[in-house]
Design an enzyme around this catalytic site. Structure first.
Site, PDB file in Angstrom:
ATOM      1  N   GLN A 105      -0.274  -1.986  -0.542  1.00  0.00           N
ATOM      2  CA  GLN A 105       0.102  -1.544  -1.880  1.00  0.00           C
ATOM      3  C   GLN A 105       0.884  -0.232  -1.813  1.00  0.00           C
ATOM      4  O   GLN A 105       1.373   0.248  -2.833  1.00  0.00           O
ATOM      5  CB  GLN A 105      -1.153  -1.348  -2.738  1.00  0.00           C
ATOM      6  CG  GLN A 105      -1.979  -2.617  -2.909  1.00  0.00           C
ATOM      7  CD  GLN A 105      -3.288  -2.354  -3.609  1.00  0.00           C
ATOM      8  OE1 GLN A 105      -3.333  -2.140  -4.814  1.00  0.00           O
ATOM      9  NE2 GLN A 105      -4.378  -2.353  -2.844  1.00  0.00           N
ATOM     10  N   ASN A 106       0.975   0.336  -0.619  1.00  0.00           N
ATOM     11  CA  ASN A 106       1.610   1.641  -0.450  1.00  0.00           C
ATOM     12  C   ASN A 106       3.120   1.514  -0.309  1.00  0.00           C
ATOM     13  O   ASN A 106       3.623   0.548   0.266  1.00  0.00           O
ATOM     14  CB  ASN A 106       1.033   2.352   0.773  1.00  0.00           C
ATOM     15  CG  ASN A 106      -0.467   2.557   0.651  1.00  0.00           C
ATOM     16  OD1 ASN A 106      -0.992   2.655  -0.454  1.00  0.00           O
ATOM     17  ND2 ASN A 106      -1.163   2.614   1.775  1.00  0.00           N
ATOM     18  N   ASP A 108       4.891   3.928   1.241  1.00  0.00           N
ATOM     19  CA  ASP A 108       5.309   4.681   2.427  1.00  0.00           C
ATOM     20  C   ASP A 108       5.516   3.748   3.613  1.00  0.00           C
ATOM     21  O   ASP A 108       5.205   2.555   3.547  1.00  0.00           O
ATOM     22  CB  ASP A 108       4.290   5.776   2.765  1.00  0.00           C
ATOM     23  CG  ASP A 108       2.902   5.210   3.074  1.00  0.00           C
ATOM     24  OD1 ASP A 108       2.769   4.472   4.068  1.00  0.00           O
ATOM     25  OD2 ASP A 108       1.943   5.484   2.312  1.00  0.00           O
ATOM     26  N   TYR A 141      10.323  10.655  -7.679  1.00  0.00           N
ATOM     27  CA  TYR A 141      10.353   9.839  -6.465  1.00  0.00           C
ATOM     28  C   TYR A 141      11.115  10.512  -5.331  1.00  0.00           C
ATOM     29  O   TYR A 141      10.803  10.273  -4.156  1.00  0.00           O
ATOM     30  CB  TYR A 141      10.907   8.443  -6.771  1.00  0.00           C
ATOM     31  CG  TYR A 141       9.873   7.582  -7.455  1.00  0.00           C
ATOM     32  CD1 TYR A 141       8.833   6.995  -6.730  1.00  0.00           C
ATOM     33  CD2 TYR A 141       9.890   7.393  -8.829  1.00  0.00           C
ATOM     34  CE1 TYR A 141       7.865   6.239  -7.349  1.00  0.00           C
ATOM     35  CE2 TYR A 141       8.917   6.635  -9.466  1.00  0.00           C
ATOM     36  CZ  TYR A 141       7.906   6.061  -8.715  1.00  0.00           C
ATOM     37  OH  TYR A 141       6.935   5.320  -9.342  1.00  0.00           O
ATOM     38  N   HIS A 196       4.384  -3.260  -3.540  1.00  0.00           N
ATOM     39  CA  HIS A 196       4.852  -2.418  -4.641  1.00  0.00           C
ATOM     40  C   HIS A 196       6.154  -1.689  -4.330  1.00  0.00           C
ATOM     41  O   HIS A 196       6.480  -0.695  -4.968  1.00  0.00           O
ATOM     42  CB  HIS A 196       3.751  -1.420  -5.030  1.00  0.00           C
ATOM     43  CG  HIS A 196       2.530  -2.102  -5.565  1.00  0.00           C
ATOM     44  ND1 HIS A 196       1.267  -1.541  -5.506  1.00  0.00           N
ATOM     45  CD2 HIS A 196       2.375  -3.326  -6.152  1.00  0.00           C
ATOM     46  CE1 HIS A 196       0.391  -2.382  -6.042  1.00  0.00           C
ATOM     47  NE2 HIS A 196       1.045  -3.463  -6.436  1.00  0.00           N
ATOM     48  N   GLY A 205      -9.057   1.088   2.117  1.00  0.00           N
ATOM     49  CA  GLY A 205      -8.544   2.171   1.289  1.00  0.00           C
ATOM     50  C   GLY A 205      -7.974   1.763  -0.048  1.00  0.00           C
ATOM     51  O   GLY A 205      -7.014   2.369  -0.514  1.00  0.00           O
ATOM     52  N   THR A 206      -8.567   0.761  -0.688  1.00  0.00           N
ATOM     53  CA  THR A 206      -8.106   0.392  -2.022  1.00  0.00           C
ATOM     54  C   THR A 206      -9.301   0.214  -2.946  1.00  0.00           C
ATOM     55  O   THR A 206     -10.345  -0.289  -2.539  1.00  0.00           O
ATOM     56  CB  THR A 206      -7.251  -0.889  -2.017  1.00  0.00           C
ATOM     57  OG1 THR A 206      -6.973  -1.269  -3.362  1.00  0.00           O
ATOM     58  CG2 THR A 206      -7.947  -2.027  -1.298  1.00  0.00           C
ATOM     59  N   SER A 207      -9.136   0.638  -4.185  1.00  0.00           N
ATOM     60  CA  SER A 207     -10.219   0.564  -5.165  1.00  0.00           C
ATOM     61  C   SER A 207     -10.324  -0.821  -5.803  1.00  0.00           C
ATOM     62  O   SER A 207     -11.238  -1.082  -6.575  1.00  0.00           O
ATOM     63  CB  SER A 207      -9.995   1.605  -6.267  1.00  0.00           C
ATOM     64  OG  SER A 207      -8.721   1.437  -6.855  1.00  0.00           O
ATOM     65  N   ARG A 255       8.415  12.486  -3.816  1.00  0.00           N
ATOM     66  CA  ARG A 255       7.512  11.642  -3.043  1.00  0.00           C
ATOM     67  C   ARG A 255       8.161  11.212  -1.727  1.00  0.00           C
ATOM     68  O   ARG A 255       7.497  11.123  -0.694  1.00  0.00           O
ATOM     69  CB  ARG A 255       7.117  10.398  -3.852  1.00  0.00           C
ATOM     70  CG  ARG A 255       6.317  10.732  -5.100  1.00  0.00           C
ATOM     71  CD  ARG A 255       5.611   9.539  -5.655  1.00  0.00           C
ATOM     72  NE  ARG A 255       4.472   9.158  -4.817  1.00  0.00           N
ATOM     73  CZ  ARG A 255       3.874   7.975  -4.885  1.00  0.00           C
ATOM     74  NH1 ARG A 255       4.320   7.045  -5.708  1.00  0.00           N
ATOM     75  NH2 ARG A 255       2.842   7.704  -4.109  1.00  0.00           N
TER      76      ARG A 255
END
Length: 231
Positions: free
Chosen positions: A88-89, A91, A55, A106, A171-173, A58
């Site tokens: 969900q990011n 950043d 992390y 998250h 941009g999410t699956s 990251r």
């Protein structure tokens, strides 16, 4: 007249264009590590130094990244809409782009917390070191919701989605739960848009416009559609 409430659920695909790798594009690995080794409570117990190193790396990657046109485009929508972003990011690219209402499901890479007391949260832009302690005397860990951990913000996110006048997925699956389940809380008859270079399965959604493009191109198309349709 009050602005319409436009709710956005964003995922890793929006940050990929800023150079941040996504889980689904890297053969089930995050930066070369299986998820079980760096993003679970078990990984923290087994090898906390590896988790901290991962992390810390990251965090440095996010510091070097810049918001792309998708982030900027969503921020610009605040001129005409009451925009709420649920991401969900981990950043901060939405915030740096200018979005004023961002909920991180998250966690956040620029925060850390006590491994014992979740409410003891601190800002961090450098590295977390083994031996760095919170006020309660316990080790500091990334303020991240790992796999197998509950998502504390999910109830608040559900409430926001339920009040949407327009719902957008970028941009999410739609495979990581409970975040993926948020789409089911959007009012059934409001306009919905899904933007992704690979449109996920959305049979449960009604009144949906699919824009199968990368995030930046898709958000640009979204803005034109909203403008022309006077939503």
């Amino acid at each position: 007249m009050a602005k319409k409430k436009l709710v956005v659920l964003s995922g890793a695909g929006i940050s990929a264009e800023s150079g941040l790798k996504t889980f689904r594009d890297s053969d089930g690995l995050w930066e070369g590590y299986p998820v079980t080794e760096v993003a679970t409570p078990g990984a923290w117990k087994k090898n906390p130094q590896l988790v901290l190193d991962f992390y810390n790396m990251r965090r440095q990657n996010v510091l070097e990244a810049r918001p792309n046109n998708a982030h900027l485009g969503l921020a610009e929508l605040e001129k005409d809409f009451d925009v709420h972003i649920i991401t969900q990011n981990i950043d901060d690219l939405h915030e740096r782009a200018g979005s004023s209402r961002v909920m991180h499901l998250h966690g956040e890479i620029f925060k850390m917390r006590s491994e014992r007391t979740a409410a003891l949260v601190y800002e961090i832009t450098t590295d977390i070191q083994w031996g760095d302690l919170a006020e309660d005397g316990h080790q500091l860990r990334p303020h991240i919701v790992w796999f197998e951990e509950p998502v504390p913000m999910i109830e608040s996110a559900i409430s926001v989605v339920q009040e949407a006048d327009i719902f957008v997925v970028v941009g999410t699956s739609l495979v990581v739960y409970p975040a993926a389940g948020l789409v089911n809380y959007a009012p059934p008859f409001i306009p919905k848009f899904i933007i992704d270079k690979r449109i996920p399965y959305t049979a449960s959604l009604h009144h949906i416009c699919a824009i199968e493009k990368p995030a930046s191109e898709g958000v640009s198309d979204l803005k034109l559609i909203l403008q022309k349709s006077h939503l």
